[in-house]
Each structure stands twice: as C-alpha cells, then as structure tokens.
Design a protein around this motif. Structure first.
Motif, PDB file in Angstrom:
ATOM      1  N   GLY A  97       0.838  -1.085   0.017  1.00 26.83           N
ATOM      2  CA  GLY A  97       0.001  -0.025  -0.015  1.00 26.83           C
ATOM      3  C   GLY A  97       0.793   1.458   0.084  1.00 26.83           C
ATOM      4  O   GLY A  97       2.122   1.017   0.011  1.00 26.83           O
ATOM      5  N   GLU A  98       0.095   2.288   0.089  1.00 21.64           N
ATOM      6  CA  GLU A  98       0.776   3.578   0.048  1.00 21.64           C
ATOM      7  C   GLU A  98       1.641   3.660   1.199  1.00 21.64           C
ATOM      8  O   GLU A  98       2.729   4.512   1.414  1.00 21.64           O
ATOM      9  CB  GLU A  98      -0.263   4.826  -0.110  1.00 21.64           C
ATOM     10  N   ALA A  99       1.247   3.255   2.570  1.00 22.48           N
ATOM     11  CA  ALA A  99       1.997   3.278   3.788  1.00 22.48           C
ATOM     12  C   ALA A  99       3.410   2.519   3.397  1.00 22.48           C
ATOM     13  O   ALA A  99       4.361   3.065   4.219  1.00 22.48           O
ATOM     14  CB  ALA A  99       1.030   2.930   4.582  1.00 22.48           C
ATOM     15  N   ASP A 100       3.333   1.586   2.897  1.00 20.52           N
ATOM     16  CA  ASP A 100       4.784   1.011   2.687  1.00 20.52           C
ATOM     17  C   ASP A 100       5.589   2.026   1.731  1.00 20.52           C
ATOM     18  O   ASP A 100       6.950   1.997   2.219  1.00 20.52           O
ATOM     19  CB  ASP A 100       4.699  -0.273   1.715  1.00 20.52           C
ATOM     20  N   VAL A 101       5.070   2.694   0.839  1.00 28.06           N
ATOM     21  CA  VAL A 101       6.046   3.686   0.371  1.00 28.06           C
ATOM     22  C   VAL A 101       6.526   4.708   1.024  1.00 28.06           C
ATOM     23  O   VAL A 101       7.600   5.104   1.176  1.00 28.06           O
ATOM     24  CB  VAL A 101       5.403   4.210  -1.028  1.00 28.06           C
ATOM     25  N   ALA A 151       7.483  -3.674 -17.192  1.00 31.74           N
ATOM     26  CA  ALA A 151       7.151  -4.341 -18.520  1.00 31.74           C
ATOM     27  C   ALA A 151       5.877  -5.238 -18.540  1.00 31.74           C
ATOM     28  O   ALA A 151       5.402  -5.098 -19.622  1.00 31.74           O
ATOM     29  CB  ALA A 151       8.396  -5.458 -18.781  1.00 31.74           C
ATOM     30  N   LEU A 152       5.346  -5.638 -17.235  1.00 34.52           N
ATOM     31  CA  LEU A 152       3.954  -6.162 -17.243  1.00 34.52           C
ATOM     32  C   LEU A 152       2.884  -5.085 -17.501  1.00 34.52           C
ATOM     33  O   LEU A 152       1.853  -5.298 -17.776  1.00 34.52           O
ATOM     34  CB  LEU A 152       3.730  -6.743 -15.865  1.00 34.52           C
ATOM     35  N   GLY A 153       3.101  -3.777 -17.218  1.00 32.55           N
ATOM     36  CA  GLY A 153       2.317  -2.574 -17.484  1.00 32.55           C
ATOM     37  C   GLY A 153       0.783  -2.739 -16.835  1.00 32.55           C
ATOM     38  O   GLY A 153       0.997  -3.081 -15.567  1.00 32.55           O
ATOM     39  N   GLU A 154      -0.222  -2.939 -17.714  1.00 33.38           N
ATOM     40  CA  GLU A 154      -1.575  -3.256 -17.066  1.00 33.38           C
ATOM     41  C   GLU A 154      -1.625  -4.601 -16.205  1.00 33.38           C
ATOM     42  O   GLU A 154      -2.711  -4.701 -15.727  1.00 33.38           O
ATOM     43  CB  GLU A 154      -2.691  -3.002 -18.126  1.00 33.38           C
ATOM     44  N   GLY A 155      -0.665  -5.351 -16.636  1.00 31.10           N
ATOM     45  CA  GLY A 155      -0.833  -6.902 -15.914  1.00 31.10           C
ATOM     46  C   GLY A 155      -0.700  -6.474 -14.467  1.00 31.10           C
ATOM     47  O   GLY A 155      -0.702  -7.866 -13.711  1.00 31.10           O
ATOM     48  N   VAL A 156      -0.221  -5.554 -13.786  1.00 33.65           N
ATOM     49  CA  VAL A 156      -0.002  -5.288 -12.463  1.00 33.65           C
ATOM     50  C   VAL A 156      -1.055  -4.351 -11.856  1.00 33.65           C
ATOM     51  O   VAL A 156      -1.058  -3.242 -12.372  1.00 33.65           O
ATOM     52  CB  VAL A 156       1.276  -4.787 -12.084  1.00 33.65           C
ATOM     53  N   VAL A 161       3.338  -1.037  -6.558  1.00 32.47           N
ATOM     54  CA  VAL A 161       4.224  -2.127  -6.830  1.00 32.47           C
ATOM     55  C   VAL A 161       5.722  -1.422  -7.253  1.00 32.47           C
ATOM     56  O   VAL A 161       6.689  -1.359  -6.814  1.00 32.47           O
ATOM     57  CB  VAL A 161       3.762  -3.049  -7.546  1.00 32.47           C
ATOM     58  N   ALA A 162       5.575  -0.747  -8.450  1.00 32.53           N
ATOM     59  CA  ALA A 162       6.633  -0.079  -9.096  1.00 32.53           C
ATOM     60  C   ALA A 162       7.266   0.856  -8.445  1.00 32.53           C
ATOM     61  O   ALA A 162       8.516   0.990  -8.231  1.00 32.53           O
ATOM     62  CB  ALA A 162       6.338   0.242 -10.464  1.00 32.53           C
ATOM     63  N   VAL A 163       6.366   1.737  -7.598  1.00 32.69           N
ATOM     64  CA  VAL A 163       6.869   2.847  -6.843  1.00 32.69           C
ATOM     65  C   VAL A 163       7.716   2.458  -5.694  1.00 32.69           C
ATOM     66  O   VAL A 163       8.611   2.731  -5.257  1.00 32.69           O
ATOM     67  CB  VAL A 163       5.672   3.802  -6.341  1.00 32.69           C
ATOM     68  N   PHE A 164       7.119   1.209  -5.058  1.00 29.33           N
ATOM     69  CA  PHE A 164       7.710   0.583  -4.018  1.00 29.33           C
ATOM     70  C   PHE A 164       9.055   0.064  -4.410  1.00 29.33           C
ATOM     71  O   PHE A 164      10.098   0.372  -3.553  1.00 29.33           O
ATOM     72  CB  PHE A 164       7.011  -0.601  -3.298  1.00 29.33           C
ATOM     73  N   LEU A 165       9.049  -0.597  -5.339  1.00 27.63           N
ATOM     74  CA  LEU A 165      10.437  -1.064  -5.717  1.00 27.63           C
ATOM     75  C   LEU A 165      11.446   0.199  -6.099  1.00 27.63           C
ATOM     76  O   LEU A 165      12.598   0.057  -5.934  1.00 27.63           O
ATOM     77  CB  LEU A 165      10.481  -1.917  -7.085  1.00 27.63           C
TER      78      LEU A 165
END
Length: 183
Positions: A97-101, A151-156, A161-165
């Motif tokens: 979630g946003e809290a993780d970021v 690269a998964l785009g809309e598949g996630v 997720v990408a922001v967290f990474l």
C-alpha cells in the motif's frame, strides 16, 4: 504434514516448462510475469546475504522488514490481473500500500539526515565494506525487478508495486553509503 511423512519438493509439474500461479492458473516459465517474480525472488535472496554479512543493527532490521514485504509482493505478482479481486478478498494475503512507500520515504529521510557528503558515482566495494557491496548488488537486482514489473504494464493491478521497488532501490543505495561510512 504429519510428522514422519515427508512431502517432496519435486512435483514434476514444471517439467513441461510451465509453472503455477495462484488460483490454479498455469503459465510458461518464460512469461514476463515469471521474470518479474523471479527478479523479486533474487532481490530477496540478495538481501538475505546482506542480513548475514554483519551490517549495523538498523540495517539488518530494515532488511528484515523489506524481505517480509517482498514475499508478499511475489504473491501479488503471482496472479493474473483478472484474479486481482480474488486475491484482495483473501484474508491474510498481503498487499503493498501507499503506507509501505511512505515508510521507505521515511527511511530515506532518516539516512539522508545523517549528512550525506558524496560526489560522483558510487564505486561498489571501493570502501572495503562487504555489507555495502552486497547492498549495491541488491540495489541493481531491485532495479531489474522494477523494470520487469514495469514491463507487465496493466498486468499489475497495484500501482504501488513499481513505486515501492523504486524506493527500495533508493534506500538500498543510501544504506550502502551509510555502511561505507561515507557520511
């Protein structure tokens, strides 16, 4: 499992080049989704090396928290987009979630508050810190995981997720510099 009754890890279900996702879905082991899950798994393993290398207590504590989130992230990536609702309904299935970021933003601020004094590019290993060098390896794996997820785009389904990474890689860079004593 009943004590004394061993279950084998060898299922032979992947011998045909496919693997299972959650909810019984089958997918090719070469699918981009499996590449993303695999990159996150590699990051988790690299962080395990950092844990046992003897870093500062605060480094080990943060690594432990990150590893917990990465296990959950692999679960999130281990579903097809059409199963996101089913995944969300399951109790106990973690979702980033946003809290993780925000927590990672706080960790970055905490590390930066130590007074970063660094110019130019980092040269992993140059300071002689094994922990820092392993953190830099983990950071590069994290960047690869981020690219695989993007690269998964809309598949996630989860936009965090990408922001967290991205934040994880920033924090790993800062942790490496901190372990080097480059502050």
């Amino acid at each position: 499992m009943i004590r004394g009754e061993a279950m084998s890890i060898v299922t032979r279900t992947g011998d045909d080049g496919e693997t299972s996702l959650l909810f019984g879905r089958r997918i090719a082991k070469t699918d981009p989704r499996i590449e993303a899950v695999g990159a996150v798994d590699e990051l988790n393993a690299a962080l395990g090396v950092v844990r046992v290398t003897g870093g500062a207590a605060e480094t080990v504590d943060l690594i432990d928290r990150l590893q917990g989130r990465l296990v959950g992230l692999m679960g999130e990536l281990g579903i097809l987009a059409e199963d996101a609702g089913r995944y969300a309904e399951k109790k106990g299935y973690p979702v980033l979630g946003e809290a993780d970021v925000v927590e990672l933003d706080g960790e970055a601020a905490r590390l930066e508050a130590k007074g970063l004094n660094f110019e130019g590019w980092a040269r992993p290993g140059a300071a002689g810190s094994l922990v820092a060098a392993h953190l830099d390896v983990a950071r590069t794996i994290c960047r690869r995981a981020e690219r695989r997820v993007l690269a998964l785009g809309e598949g996630v389904a989860n936009g965090n997720v990408a922001v967290f990474l991205n934040r994880v890689s920033d924090v790993l860079w800062l942790m490496a510099r901190d372990e080097e004593g480059g502050w």
